[in-house]
Write an enzyme that holds these catalytic residues in place. Sequence first.
Site, short mmCIF file in Angstrom:
data_model
loop_
_atom_site.label_atom_id
_atom_site.label_comp_id
_atom_site.label_asym_id
_atom_site.label_seq_id
_atom_site.Cartn_x
_atom_site.Cartn_y
_atom_site.Cartn_z
N CYS A 55 0.88 -1.17 0.00
CA CYS A 55 0.00 0.00 0.00
C CYS A 55 0.91 1.21 0.00
O CYS A 55 1.50 1.56 1.02
CB CYS A 55 -0.92 0.00 1.21
SG CYS A 55 -1.99 1.47 1.30
N GLU A 74 -3.56 1.17 -6.35
CA GLU A 74 -2.63 0.08 -6.66
C GLU A 74 -2.38 0.07 -8.16
O GLU A 74 -3.18 0.61 -8.93
CB GLU A 74 -3.22 -1.26 -6.20
CG GLU A 74 -2.21 -2.40 -6.16
CD GLU A 74 -0.96 -2.05 -5.40
OE1 GLU A 74 0.03 -1.61 -6.07
OE2 GLU A 74 -0.94 -2.18 -4.17
#
Length: 253
Positions: free
Chosen positions: A2, A111
């Site tokens: 992340c 992402e």
Amino acid sequence: MCGRYSLTATPEEILEFLSVVSIDDFPKRFNIAPTQPVLLIVAGEKPLPGSNLPARQAVLARWGFLPGWVKDPKEFPLLINARAETAIGKASFRAAMRHRRVLVPASGFYEWHRPSKEEGGPSQAYWIRPKRGGIIAFAGLMETWSSADGSEVDTAAILTTRANRTIGTIHDRMPVVVDPHDFERWLDCKTQEPRNIADLMKPADDDLFEMIPVSDLVNKVANMGQELQQPVEPKLRPGRSEPRGQQNQLSLF
């Protein structure tokens, strides 16, 4: 992994969702990046007035974890993520897992789907948010690092786990999302040892998130507007039904 996320909820929404006693006003943030200050929620000592819910506290910390034993941060990798599978036993995270677990409120995260050699082509960024909207809370760790001159800085990392089937079509990792029913267990470092909360560090349900292809604007930290989350036609379409192979943890020092 992340490496970027967003928090666009109002202070009132965060107060209600996380039972925080008070919170300062702050702007919507569409592109939160490592080394920037991030909002954390920590356990409080007293209940909210007129309620049995704990009066949790909101604090700011730098996104980039530094264990207290580090001498020179320039010679230590800036850890933005901690792997849930190994954090309990890692020297860098062991103390924080036992004593300083936090919640990281978010509206979603970004992402990148990076093509394999067979696929070729450019990477595709995705804005990943709850299907029903609202706020989520990542599992986080906090540590206060002290320099030789006595100054202190609070630092934080986000725990990650293997991707669920939805996220696994573009990446092998995802943040650990703590369900509201488990907030108290996660934050309770007095009676809940790391082994007692290990079951919380699991992939989110497959239907929690939706993935929206977005432009390369998110790649630059200087871009901070709402346009980062506008849908685009994807350059590379996800096609995997199982999570990708292991990726290295990001280091910024």
